[in-house]
Design a protein around this motif. Structure first.
Motif, PDB file in Angstrom:
ATOM      1  N   UNK A  51       0.199  -1.588   0.427  1.00 59.54           N
ATOM      2  CA  UNK A  51      -0.131  -0.048  -0.282  1.00 59.54           C
ATOM      3  C   UNK A  51       0.777   1.024   0.237  1.00 59.54           C
ATOM      4  N   UNK A  52       0.385   1.977  -0.914  1.00 59.98           N
ATOM      5  CA  UNK A  52       1.386   3.776  -0.854  1.00 59.98           C
ATOM      6  C   UNK A  52       1.349   4.463   0.481  1.00 59.98           C
ATOM      7  N   UNK A  53       2.259   5.476  -0.073  1.00 61.40           N
ATOM      8  CA  UNK A  53       2.175   6.477   1.093  1.00 61.40           C
ATOM      9  C   UNK A  53       0.971   7.812   0.514  1.00 61.40           C
ATOM     10  N   UNK A  54       0.782   7.845  -0.397  1.00 61.25           N
ATOM     11  CA  UNK A  54       0.547   8.767  -0.580  1.00 61.25           C
ATOM     12  C   UNK A  54      -1.189   9.093  -0.737  1.00 61.25           C
ATOM     13  N   UNK A  55      -1.506   7.951  -2.122  1.00 64.14           N
ATOM     14  CA  UNK A  55      -3.329   7.721  -1.901  1.00 64.14           C
ATOM     15  C   UNK A  55      -3.575   6.104  -1.624  1.00 64.14           C
ATOM     16  N   UNK A  56      -2.772   6.069  -0.786  1.00 64.25           N
ATOM     17  CA  UNK A  56      -3.658   4.574  -0.341  1.00 64.25           C
ATOM     18  C   UNK A  56      -3.583   3.187  -1.554  1.00 64.25           C
ATOM     19  N   UNK A  57      -3.199   3.693  -2.614  1.00 67.93           N
ATOM     20  CA  UNK A  57      -3.047   2.489  -3.071  1.00 67.93           C
ATOM     21  C   UNK A  57      -2.454   1.560  -3.594  1.00 67.93           C
ATOM     22  N   UNK A  58      -3.169   0.295  -3.817  1.00 67.22           N
ATOM     23  CA  UNK A  58      -2.677  -0.790  -3.239  1.00 67.22           C
ATOM     24  C   UNK A  58      -2.517  -2.177  -4.155  1.00 67.22           C
ATOM     25  N   UNK A  59      -1.715  -2.997  -3.760  1.00 69.95           N
ATOM     26  CA  UNK A  59      -1.556  -3.998  -4.901  1.00 69.95           C
ATOM     27  C   UNK A  59      -1.331  -5.265  -4.603  1.00 69.95           C
TER      28      UNK A  59
END
Length: 116
Positions: A51-59
């Protein structure tokens, strides 16, 4: 000191659910992308979700997509992984990793065992 401590592992039956967490300290948690890796006996370590730090995008890796959900709580410096519909092949030691530019921190893992 930087610390990443995974917890919540245990024994669960196939088809069941389990939630594990990773508590972070010693660095600016909000700045870091955070991910879960796992290593099964005799196998290489596998990155399964981040999960990213910027926009909480996930993989999600294909092996867990649709069954696992990653989330982070920046107020509590915590990373979570909700695991549903667990399979025997999900048995592994699960560890968390935090990354930011050139920095990468690893924590101790927690064992998840899925039984038939």
């Amino acid at each position: 000191d930087v610390q990443l401590q995974a917890s919540g592992g245990g024994l669960v039956q196939a088809g069941g659910s389990l939630s594990i967490s990773c508590a972070a300290s010693g660095f600016t948690f909000d700045d870091y992308a955070i991910g879960w890796f796992r290593q099964a006996p005799g196998k290489e370590r596998e990155g399964i979700s981040c999960i990213s730090s910027s926009d909480d995008s996930t993989y999600y890796a294909d092996s867990v997509k649709g069954r696992f959900t990653i989330s982070r709580d920046n107020a509590k410096n915590t990373l979570n992984l909700q695991m549903n519909s667990l399979k025997l092949e999900d048995t592994a030691v699960y560890s968390c990793n935090a990354r930011y530019t050139f920095y990468s921190f690893w924590g101790q893992g927690t064992l998840v065992t899925v039984s038939s």
